[in-house]
Scaffold this motif. Structure first.
Motif, short mmCIF file in Angstrom:
data_model
loop_
_atom_site.label_atom_id
_atom_site.label_comp_id
_atom_site.label_asym_id
_atom_site.label_seq_id
_atom_site.Cartn_x
_atom_site.Cartn_y
_atom_site.Cartn_z
N MET A 287 14.78 7.87 -12.85
CA MET A 287 16.13 7.28 -12.85
C MET A 287 16.38 6.46 -14.11
O MET A 287 17.52 6.35 -14.56
N PHE A 288 15.33 5.89 -14.67
CA PHE A 288 15.47 5.17 -15.94
C PHE A 288 15.93 6.12 -17.04
O PHE A 288 16.87 5.82 -17.80
N LEU A 289 15.29 7.29 -17.11
CA LEU A 289 15.68 8.27 -18.12
C LEU A 289 17.09 8.80 -17.87
O LEU A 289 17.89 8.97 -18.81
N ILE A 290 17.43 9.06 -16.60
CA ILE A 290 18.76 9.57 -16.28
C ILE A 290 19.84 8.54 -16.59
O ILE A 290 20.94 8.88 -17.04
N THR A 291 19.53 7.25 -16.40
CA THR A 291 20.49 6.20 -16.74
C THR A 291 20.80 6.22 -18.23
O THR A 291 21.97 6.10 -18.64
N LEU A 292 19.79 6.38 -19.06
CA LEU A 292 20.00 6.41 -20.51
C LEU A 292 20.79 7.65 -20.92
O LEU A 292 21.70 7.58 -21.77
N ILE A 293 20.47 8.79 -20.30
CA ILE A 293 21.19 10.03 -20.64
C ILE A 293 22.64 9.94 -20.16
O ILE A 293 23.58 10.37 -20.86
N SER A 294 22.85 9.38 -18.97
CA SER A 294 24.21 9.24 -18.43
C SER A 294 25.07 8.38 -19.34
O SER A 294 26.27 8.64 -19.52
N ARG A 295 24.48 7.36 -19.92
CA ARG A 295 25.23 6.49 -20.82
C ARG A 295 25.76 7.29 -22.01
O ARG A 295 26.91 7.10 -22.43
N MET A 296 24.95 8.20 -22.54
CA MET A 296 25.39 9.01 -23.68
C MET A 296 26.46 10.02 -23.26
O MET A 296 27.43 10.26 -23.99
N VAL A 297 26.29 10.63 -22.08
CA VAL A 297 27.23 11.67 -21.64
C VAL A 297 28.58 11.08 -21.27
O VAL A 297 29.63 11.59 -21.68
N TYR A 298 28.59 10.01 -20.49
CA TYR A 298 29.84 9.45 -20.00
C TYR A 298 30.53 8.54 -21.02
O TYR A 298 31.68 8.18 -20.84
N ARG A 299 29.81 8.17 -22.08
CA ARG A 299 30.40 7.28 -23.07
C ARG A 299 31.27 8.02 -24.07
O ARG A 299 32.06 7.40 -24.79
N ARG A 300 31.13 9.32 -24.13
CA ARG A 300 31.95 10.09 -25.07
C ARG A 300 33.38 10.12 -24.58
O ARG A 300 33.68 10.61 -23.50
N ARG A 301 34.28 9.61 -25.41
CA ARG A 301 35.70 9.57 -25.03
C ARG A 301 36.31 10.96 -25.21
O ARG A 301 36.10 11.63 -26.21
N CYS A 302 37.08 11.36 -24.21
CA CYS A 302 37.75 12.66 -24.26
C CYS A 302 39.24 12.46 -24.00
O CYS A 302 39.63 11.62 -23.19
N ASP A 303 40.06 13.25 -24.68
CA ASP A 303 41.50 13.17 -24.45
C ASP A 303 41.85 13.80 -23.11
O ASP A 303 41.16 14.71 -22.63
#
Length: 333
Positions: A287-303
């Motif tokens: 879950m530690f690794l998934i938290t870090l990956i989720s931050r990168m995936v969900y942080r990308r702003r999309c129109d």
């Protein structure tokens, strides 16, 4: 292991209950204490990353999507936190597992709602797919039933899809409450899966509800994955699937191995308690690794997606342009 072969088991190996936290901590050697410290630090970092992500979501994401995105992002840190408590206090494993299971049941419903909101909401989704059909021959319920007919995308079918995930978010906490009530009366034992015990029947019922809840999510994903590819829906769905598999399937496999004594007793932990302990430690790292990956995936702003009417106008313009070449100044040549 030698004691088991000679028939002289350590008393803790025969115990039906996990040890108290004091007994466990006293039995740890230096590497064991170092592992506990590292895993606790990983849990703390995962929660700090999540808090920072919540601040970003409140600043950058529209209010209509904040709630569902926060719920989904919270899945990994919450499971890591409950696993950390279960690692330090082995006798609390049943309660920490129940808490993580109830939270993820809500996340399943929230993920379906996120896909609908990313399409612009229910009204815009119905307008985008007004002549479309849902493919219901998908996993995990009917992936082999290719003969099933496609279902029209209407307000009614959307209601049934949302009900399919909501029933799990509603019934899972009720079943967990029932399990705790039966446990206080001695009728529910986490590691007793005999037909006479309540655990096997409750777990089977929960399994059926889980499959029925995952089916609508799979149906919706198959329908919108092409439309929402700009929203990174495929990596988001993959992270959601990883959490599901690691939190449920991994724990079930380790529990079966422990019950069959393939995972041996290690005083003061019995085989079942040691299996649960291993599950908690693995979940913290995962879950530690998934938290870090989720931050990168969900942080990308999309129109936001364009309304269906504007998309239709652009298609019409493209058809006109295709009839001739256009130079850099926009003049037809």
């Amino acid at each position: 292991m030698e004691g088991e072969a000679n028939g002289t088991l350590h008393p803790s190996c025969r115990a039906t209950e996990p040890p108290y936290s004091q007994e466990l901590l006293q039995s740890l050697d230096l590497p064991g204490r170092f592992l506990f410290a590292i895993l606790t630090l990983m849990t703390l970092i995962a929660n700090l990353v999540f808090i920072e992500e919540v601040v970003y979501i409140y600043r950058k994401i529209s209010s209509s999507k904040r709630s569902v995105i926060i719920w989904i992002n919270a899945a990994a840190p919450v499971i890591a936190t409950t696993s950390c408590f279960g690692m330090w206090i082995p006798r609390a494993t049943m309660f920490t597992d129940f808490t993580a299971a109830v939270f993820f049941a809500i996340v399943i419903h929230k993920f379906l709602m996120m896909m609908i909101k990313e399409c612009g909401g229910q009204k815009l989704l119905l307008r985008r797919f007004e002549n479309g059909h849902f493919k219901i021959s998908t996993g995990p319920c009917c992936c082999c039933c290719l003969c099933l007919p496609r279902v029209r995308i209407t307000r009614r079918t959307l209601f049934w899809l949302k009900l399919g995930t909501f029933q799990f978010a509603f019934l899972r906490p009720m079943l967990m409450f029932l399990s705790i009530v039966l446990w206080t009366n001695g009728n529910y034992t986490l590691y007793n899966l005999s037909p006479k015990g309540a655990a096997i029947w409750i777990n089977c019922f929960v399994g059926v509800l889980t499959i029925l809840a995952l089916w609508p999510v799979g149906i919706m994903f198959q329908q919108v994955r092409t439309l929402l590819i700009c929203k990174k829906i495929i990596p988001k769905f993959a992270l959601y699937q990883f959490i599901l598999i690691l939190n449920h399937l991994q724990g079930a496999v380790i529990n079966i191995l422990a019950m069959q004594r393939i995972i041996s007793c290690a005083p003061p932990l019995s085989s079942s308690a040691r299996g649960a302990h291993m599950t908690q430690q693995l979940l913290i790292m995962e879950m530690f690794l998934i938290t870090l990956i989720s931050r990168m995936v969900y942080r990308r702003r999309c129109d936001d997606l364009e309304p269906p009417e504007r998309m239709a106008e652009e298609v019409g313009d493209n058809k006109i342009i295709l009839n001739g070449a256009v130079n850099e100044d926009g003049l037809r040549v």
